[in-house]
Design a protein around this motif. Structure first.
Motif, mmCIF file in Angstrom:
data_model
loop_
_atom_site.group_PDB
_atom_site.id
_atom_site.type_symbol
_atom_site.label_atom_id
_atom_site.label_comp_id
_atom_site.label_asym_id
_atom_site.label_seq_id
_atom_site.Cartn_x
_atom_site.Cartn_y
_atom_site.Cartn_z
ATOM 1 N N ALA A 1 0.860 -1.120 0.119
ATOM 2 C CA ALA A 1 0.080 -0.159 0.118
ATOM 3 C C ALA A 1 1.054 1.317 0.050
ATOM 4 N N TRP A 2 0.758 2.084 -1.060
ATOM 5 C CA TRP A 2 1.734 3.403 -1.137
ATOM 6 C C TRP A 2 0.731 4.586 -0.641
ATOM 7 N N PRO A 3 1.301 5.242 0.274
ATOM 8 C CA PRO A 3 0.750 6.627 0.670
ATOM 9 C C PRO A 3 -0.045 7.394 -0.515
ATOM 10 N N ALA A 4 -1.132 7.818 0.037
ATOM 11 C CA ALA A 4 -2.016 8.427 -1.042
ATOM 12 C C ALA A 4 -1.178 9.794 -1.748
ATOM 13 N N VAL A 5 -1.679 9.903 -3.090
ATOM 14 C CA VAL A 5 -0.972 11.191 -3.711
ATOM 15 C C VAL A 5 -2.104 12.157 -4.005
ATOM 16 N N GLU A 6 -2.181 13.317 -3.395
ATOM 17 C CA GLU A 6 -3.269 14.213 -3.585
ATOM 18 C C GLU A 6 -4.448 13.763 -3.474
ATOM 19 N N GLY A 7 -4.733 12.744 -2.477
ATOM 20 C CA GLY A 7 -5.957 12.133 -2.042
ATOM 21 C C GLY A 7 -6.341 10.821 -2.773
ATOM 22 N N VAL A 8 -5.275 10.469 -3.812
ATOM 23 C CA VAL A 8 -5.621 9.125 -4.637
ATOM 24 C C VAL A 8 -4.658 8.174 -4.120
ATOM 25 N N ALA A 9 -5.232 7.059 -3.948
ATOM 26 C CA ALA A 9 -4.261 5.868 -3.407
ATOM 27 C C ALA A 9 -3.545 5.354 -4.831
ATOM 28 N N PRO A 10 -2.275 5.205 -4.758
ATOM 29 C CA PRO A 10 -1.795 4.705 -5.875
ATOM 30 C C PRO A 10 -1.981 3.045 -6.024
ATOM 31 N N ARG A 11 -1.873 2.621 -7.500
ATOM 32 C CA ARG A 11 -1.925 1.224 -7.521
ATOM 33 C C ARG A 11 -0.396 0.705 -8.041
ATOM 34 N N ALA A 12 -0.089 -0.229 -7.392
ATOM 35 C CA ALA A 12 1.204 -0.708 -7.697
ATOM 36 C C ALA A 12 0.995 -1.665 -8.781
ATOM 37 N N LEU A 13 1.980 -1.641 -9.685
ATOM 38 C CA LEU A 13 2.414 -2.334 -10.766
ATOM 39 C C LEU A 13 3.739 -3.153 -10.815
ATOM 40 N N THR A 14 3.463 -4.501 -10.875
ATOM 41 C CA THR A 14 4.768 -5.438 -10.601
ATOM 42 C C THR A 14 4.874 -6.100 -12.101
ATOM 43 N N LEU A 15 6.376 -6.323 -12.258
ATOM 44 C CA LEU A 15 6.613 -7.244 -13.316
ATOM 45 C C LEU A 15 7.360 -8.694 -12.964
ATOM 46 N N GLY A 16 7.822 -8.515 -11.753
ATOM 47 C CA GLY A 16 8.495 -9.683 -10.963
ATOM 48 C C GLY A 16 7.950 -10.153 -9.738
ATOM 49 N N SER A 17 8.798 -10.884 -8.899
ATOM 50 C CA SER A 17 8.438 -11.560 -7.740
ATOM 51 C C SER A 17 8.817 -10.223 -6.600
ATOM 52 N N GLY A 18 9.621 -9.108 -6.729
ATOM 53 C CA GLY A 18 9.836 -8.404 -5.728
ATOM 54 C C GLY A 18 11.240 -8.761 -5.047
ATOM 55 N N ASP A 19 11.896 -9.795 -5.281
ATOM 56 C CA ASP A 19 13.011 -10.273 -4.814
ATOM 57 C C ASP A 19 14.503 -9.463 -4.933
ATOM 58 N N ASP A 20 14.567 -9.040 -6.593
ATOM 59 C CA ASP A 20 15.870 -8.499 -6.743
ATOM 60 C C ASP A 20 15.279 -7.478 -7.688
ATOM 61 N N PRO A 21 15.538 -6.021 -7.522
ATOM 62 C CA PRO A 21 15.334 -5.093 -8.199
ATOM 63 C C PRO A 21 15.930 -5.115 -10.033
ATOM 64 N N TRP A 22 17.064 -5.731 -9.897
ATOM 65 C CA TRP A 22 17.798 -5.592 -11.256
ATOM 66 C C TRP A 22 17.174 -6.889 -12.101
ATOM 67 N N GLN A 23 16.986 -7.935 -11.357
ATOM 68 C CA GLN A 23 16.401 -9.040 -12.184
ATOM 69 C C GLN A 23 14.923 -8.608 -12.638
ATOM 70 N N ASP A 24 14.246 -7.976 -11.604
ATOM 71 C CA ASP A 24 12.902 -7.553 -12.173
ATOM 72 C C ASP A 24 12.822 -6.498 -13.211
ATOM 73 N N MET A 25 13.865 -5.560 -13.474
ATOM 74 C CA MET A 25 13.973 -4.614 -14.557
ATOM 75 C C MET A 25 14.388 -5.418 -15.695
ATOM 76 N N ALA A 26 15.049 -6.300 -15.931
ATOM 77 C CA ALA A 26 15.234 -7.262 -16.977
ATOM 78 C C ALA A 26 13.886 -7.561 -17.598
ATOM 79 N N LEU A 27 12.532 -8.010 -16.807
ATOM 80 C CA LEU A 27 11.599 -8.608 -17.478
ATOM 81 C C LEU A 27 10.721 -7.655 -18.282
ATOM 82 N N ALA A 28 11.309 -6.282 -18.079
ATOM 83 C CA ALA A 28 10.629 -5.275 -19.063
ATOM 84 C C ALA A 28 10.805 -5.577 -20.572
ATOM 85 N N VAL A 29 11.992 -6.211 -20.744
ATOM 86 C CA VAL A 29 12.296 -6.358 -22.051
ATOM 87 C C VAL A 29 12.422 -7.858 -22.535
ATOM 88 N N ALA A 30 12.078 -8.781 -21.556
ATOM 89 C CA ALA A 30 12.158 -10.187 -21.746
ATOM 90 C C ALA A 30 11.146 -10.596 -22.813
#
Length: 265
Positions: free
Chosen positions: A236-265
């Motif tokens: 859950a991210w803090p609200a931005v101007e009263g709007v709750a952000p939606r989290a978008l994920t590509l990977g498991s959240g274990d390793d940021p650099w491995q997750d970044m590779a999934l954008a072009v996999a």
């Protein structure tokens, strides 16, 4: 594996870490990583070592660049521009106004947009691109593409965004990059240093909204807010101007650099 088969690698370059993965069926498989320092020169040196250790002699490499190594600007529409060369020169002037003469040595890429609409421009040091070509070709491979992570993540996650109006943030380790769109047009692009916590990212987003008049009584409701944070589990991210952000994920959240590779996999 056939001796004639071609391998595909994905390299993620960040200021403190370089990761090399081998792409194939399913998720890319890690085949090496190491810490680094010394800016992009240190990251490229680290990649050279990882490619040597991987031992590949036939195939291609796609490089994902942390936004630490890229610069972004919004290029306003101008009726006076009538050719791609004029557009490139116009965008370059904007970078030089902010960054000075050093921007003359940057390679530019500008987003394609319909006539009358602003465009997003990204600049990367030309010397960085040349070194990447040199070390990849020196390893017997082909440099397929070099993609700034903000743009790679946007292209992959775009189907999840609201079509005409949204606030989109990519929170890499140590940096937050933001894209704002309103009425189907780019409103703002910015990349800033940021602490690695949700409240720091939310504060940057609120400031960016305020700078662009989002949330003012005359501007209408705040559009949907989306946050992509590689290496962090959805939370859950803090609200931005009263709007709750939606989290978008590509990977498991274990390793940021491995997750970044999934954008072009």
């Amino acid at each position: 594996m056939s001796l004639l088969s071609r391998e595909r690698f994905i390299a993620v370059l960040a200021p403190t870490r370089v990761t090399l993965l081998r792409a194939g069926p399913g998720r890319p498989a890690p085949c090496g990583a190491c810490d680094c320092e010394g800016g992009w020169n240190g990251a490229v040196d680290a990649l050279q070592g990882l490619l040597r250790e991987a031992g590949a002699r036939r195939g291609e490499v796609t490089v994902v660049l942390s936004s630490h190594f890229a610069h972004f600007r919004l290029v306003p529409w101008s009726d006076a521009i009538s050719s791609p060369a004029e557009l490139d020169a116009f965008a370059r002037i904007g970078f030089e106004d902010v960054y000075g003469a050093v921007a003359a040595g940057w390679a530019l890429r500008i987003s394609p947009e319909a006539a009358g609409r602003p465009r997003v421009a990204v600049a990367i040091d030309q010397a960085l691109l040349e070194r990447l070509h040199t070390i990849v070709e020196g390893a017997g491979l082909r440099l397929a593409s070099v993609q700034p992570y903000l743009m790679a993540a946007y292209n992959r996650l775009q189907p999840s965004l609201a079509r005409d109006d949204f606030v989109f943030a990519v929170a890499e380790p140590g940096r937050c990059s933001m894209l704002l769109a309103r009425a189907g047009q780019w409103l703002s692009v910015r990349s800033s240093a940021a602490a690695d916590n949700e409240h720091a990212v939310a504060a940057l987003l609120e400031r960016e909204c305020e700078l662009n008049g989002i949330g003012d009584p005359q501007s209408g409701p705040v559009p949907p807010v989306f946050v992509h944070a590689p290496g962090r589990a959805a939370s859950a991210w803090p609200a931005v101007e009263g709007v709750a952000p939606r989290a978008l994920t590509l990977g498991s959240g274990d390793d940021p650099w491995q997750d970044m590779a999934l954008a072009v996999a």
